[in-house]
Design an enzyme around this catalytic site. Sequence first.
Site, PDB file in Angstrom:
ATOM      1  N   TRP A   7       0.804  -1.231   0.000  1.00  0.00           N
ATOM      2  CA  TRP A   7       0.000   0.000   0.000  1.00  0.00           C
ATOM      3  C   TRP A   7       0.837   1.280   0.000  1.00  0.00           C
ATOM      4  O   TRP A   7       0.289   2.377  -0.041  1.00  0.00           O
ATOM      5  CB  TRP A   7      -0.943   0.003   1.212  1.00  0.00           C
ATOM      6  N   LYS A   8       2.139   1.138   0.133  1.00  0.00           N
ATOM      7  CA  LYS A   8       3.039   2.306   0.147  1.00  0.00           C
ATOM      8  C   LYS A   8       2.523   3.351   1.148  1.00  0.00           C
ATOM      9  O   LYS A   8       1.984   2.993   2.181  1.00  0.00           O
ATOM     10  CB  LYS A   8       3.172   2.895  -1.260  1.00  0.00           C
ATOM     11  N   HIS A  43      12.755  -2.574  -1.689  1.00  0.00           N
ATOM     12  CA  HIS A  43      11.869  -2.067  -2.747  1.00  0.00           C
ATOM     13  C   HIS A  43      12.618  -0.983  -3.514  1.00  0.00           C
ATOM     14  O   HIS A  43      13.391  -0.215  -2.926  1.00  0.00           O
ATOM     15  CB  HIS A  43      10.584  -1.514  -2.120  1.00  0.00           C
ATOM     16  N   GLU A  58      11.774   1.798  -4.535  1.00  0.00           N
ATOM     17  CA  GLU A  58      11.578   3.167  -4.029  1.00  0.00           C
ATOM     18  C   GLU A  58      12.501   3.437  -2.832  1.00  0.00           C
ATOM     19  O   GLU A  58      12.961   4.555  -2.628  1.00  0.00           O
ATOM     20  CB  GLU A  58      10.096   3.385  -3.665  1.00  0.00           C
ATOM     21  N   GLU A 101      10.797  -6.898  -9.834  1.00  0.00           N
ATOM     22  CA  GLU A 101      10.028  -5.701 -10.164  1.00  0.00           C
ATOM     23  C   GLU A 101      10.864  -4.753 -11.026  1.00  0.00           C
ATOM     24  O   GLU A 101      11.665  -3.972 -10.485  1.00  0.00           O
ATOM     25  CB  GLU A 101       9.635  -4.974  -8.878  1.00  0.00           C
ATOM     26  N   GLY A 106       4.144   1.348 -11.257  1.00  0.00           N
ATOM     27  CA  GLY A 106       3.257   2.509 -11.263  1.00  0.00           C
ATOM     28  C   GLY A 106       3.148   3.208 -12.607  1.00  0.00           C
ATOM     29  O   GLY A 106       2.641   4.331 -12.685  1.00  0.00           O
ATOM     30  N   GLY A 125       1.030  -3.003  -6.248  1.00  0.00           N
ATOM     31  CA  GLY A 125       0.951  -1.703  -5.588  1.00  0.00           C
ATOM     32  C   GLY A 125      -0.407  -1.073  -5.809  1.00  0.00           C
ATOM     33  O   GLY A 125      -1.394  -1.398  -5.133  1.00  0.00           O
ATOM     34  N   GLY A 126      -0.483  -0.178  -6.798  1.00  0.00           N
ATOM     35  CA  GLY A 126      -1.692   0.617  -7.048  1.00  0.00           C
ATOM     36  C   GLY A 126      -2.988  -0.177  -7.069  1.00  0.00           C
ATOM     37  O   GLY A 126      -3.980   0.219  -6.433  1.00  0.00           O
TER      38      GLY A 126
HETATM   39  C1  PEP Z   1       5.070  -1.982  -6.106  1.00  0.00           C
HETATM   40  O1  PEP Z   1       4.844  -1.057  -5.370  1.00  0.00           O
HETATM   41  O2  PEP Z   1       5.899  -2.842  -5.753  1.00  0.00           O
HETATM   42  C2  PEP Z   1       4.351  -2.085  -7.373  1.00  0.00           C
HETATM   43  C3  PEP Z   1       4.554  -3.140  -8.104  1.00  0.00           C
HETATM   44  O3  PEP Z   1       3.522  -1.045  -7.695  1.00  0.00           O
HETATM   45  P1  PEP Z   1       2.455  -1.013  -8.928  1.00  0.00           P
HETATM   46  O4  PEP Z   1       1.709  -2.311  -8.883  1.00  0.00           O
HETATM   47  O5  PEP Z   1       1.614   0.162  -8.651  1.00  0.00           O
HETATM   48  O6  PEP Z   1       3.255  -0.900 -10.191  1.00  0.00           O
END
Ligand code: PEP
Length: 254
Positions: free
Chosen positions: A5-6, A91, A93, A163, A169, A229-230
């Site tokens: 959920w960040k 991650h 980020e 990833e 995102g 994520g989203g």
């Molecule tokens: C993530 O936050 O690891 C991710 C994969 O985000 P999203 O699905 O939004 O690309």
Amino acid sequence: MIANWKMHKTVEESRAFARELVRRMSRSAPSTQLIICPTALSLWAVGQELIGSRVMLGGQNLDLGREGAFTGAVSGYLLHEAGAKWVIVGHSERRQYFGESDSLVSQKVAQAWESHLRPIVCVGESLNDYREARTISVITRQIEALFKETSREALRNIIVAYEPIWAIGTGEVPQPSQANDVAALIREILAQKIPDDRDDVPVLYGGSVSSKNIHQFLSQPHIDGALVGGASLHVEEFLKMADIAPYENTNQEQ
Ligand code: PEP
């Protein structure tokens, strides 16, 4: 399937999602393992809603150490005490915006394991690396770096999420077969380092996964699940994806 959920959702919004999810879960296929990673602030409240369900709780990051004078830090020990069983480490980020190096990621994986948390280790190449065909070398470096600070026992208990940074995102995704090749590479490196454990470390794909494309990734033989994520922020979408997972994933049945 893992929901990241960040920095989204208040405590009340997080709690409401968890309550709704548990209420509607009986409709969803029972074999999907689900992990929700809310903000550290919402962890405990979400955990209370998940009691008695098969949904597990994870943190999004941990700091090194157990307790002490480290203003703003949250240790693995505290996450575990709040109900987490898992924690995301490395991650992109965190690597990008918080300067986390391969070495720090490896130390955090070790610390997570020491704190009774199972690490969800993220690896992935940047857009530049992808364009210049450096995906294999970046992923190899990131996976091999884990073995510097972390015991093999800990590494037998991780999940790896591939990833690609350029897919997170953005709505862009790699060809599922390309993601599958990278997942196979990750398995290969782990198999060389932990020879007795080839198939036990689950390898997930993450990056713009949604209910519309999840099946393309889960039908790949080397991909065991998805880090989302989203699309994980909406309970309806989350349930749709969880429903798809067990039917499309052939690898777990091998
Ligand atoms: C993530 O936050 O690891 C991710 C994969 O985000 P999203 O699905 O939004 O690309």
